[in-house]
Design a protein around this motif. Structure first.
Motif, short mmCIF file in Angstrom:
data_model
loop_
_atom_site.label_atom_id
_atom_site.label_comp_id
_atom_site.label_asym_id
_atom_site.label_seq_id
_atom_site.Cartn_x
_atom_site.Cartn_y
_atom_site.Cartn_z
N ARG A 1 -8.16 -4.62 -3.49
CA ARG A 1 -7.15 -4.33 -2.25
C ARG A 1 -6.26 -5.49 -2.01
O ARG A 1 -6.65 -6.66 -2.31
CB ARG A 1 -7.71 -4.13 -0.91
CG ARG A 1 -8.36 -2.70 -0.76
CD ARG A 1 -8.97 -2.53 0.61
NE ARG A 1 -9.94 -3.39 0.94
CZ ARG A 1 -11.16 -2.80 1.05
NH1 ARG A 1 -11.35 -1.36 0.89
NH2 ARG A 1 -12.30 -3.44 1.28
N ARG B 1 0.65 -1.03 0.23
CA ARG B 1 -0.22 -0.15 -0.01
C ARG B 1 0.96 1.29 -0.09
O ARG B 1 0.49 2.23 -0.66
CB ARG B 1 -0.98 -0.15 1.23
CG ARG B 1 -2.04 1.08 1.09
CD ARG B 1 -3.08 0.83 2.13
NE ARG B 1 -4.15 2.03 2.21
CZ ARG B 1 -4.95 2.12 1.27
NH1 ARG B 1 -5.31 1.16 0.35
NH2 ARG B 1 -5.98 3.32 1.41
N ALA C 1 -4.78 4.01 -4.30
CA ALA C 1 -5.20 3.42 -2.93
C ALA C 1 -6.70 3.94 -2.70
O ALA C 1 -7.59 3.28 -2.05
CB ALA C 1 -4.35 4.25 -1.96
#
Length: 81
Positions: free
Chosen positions: A60, A42, A50
């Motif tokens: 994700r 991330r 993101a």
């Protein structure tokens, strides 16, 4: 009216067919990048990616493993379907 000559023009000059092939190709190429982003930590993701992951538009990384192996099935890399 011919805008560009591409190898696909050898098979067809139908604008609807060419549009379909173009859109399909672009989304296919982007799907590889979306999948790569699901493997990216991330902290290394662009902020917009993101945000799209947070909104559920893109998969994700934390959901990636479950996405591939949910209920013992291998699923597509682009969506959770």
């Amino acid at each position: 009216m011919r805008i560009a000559f591409l190898p696909i023009n050898l098979f067809s000059n139908d604008p609807i067919f060419l549009w379909f092939v173009g859109v399909f190709t672009v989304f296919g190429l982007f799907s590889l990048k979306f999948h790569a982003w699901s493997h990216t930590p991330r902290r290394k993701l662009p902020p917009v990616v993101a945000a799209l992951q947070d909104a559920g538009v893109l998969l994700r990384g934390s959901d990636h493993k479950a996405h591939h192996y949910r209920a013992g099935r291998r699923l597509t890399a682009d969506t959770a379907w």
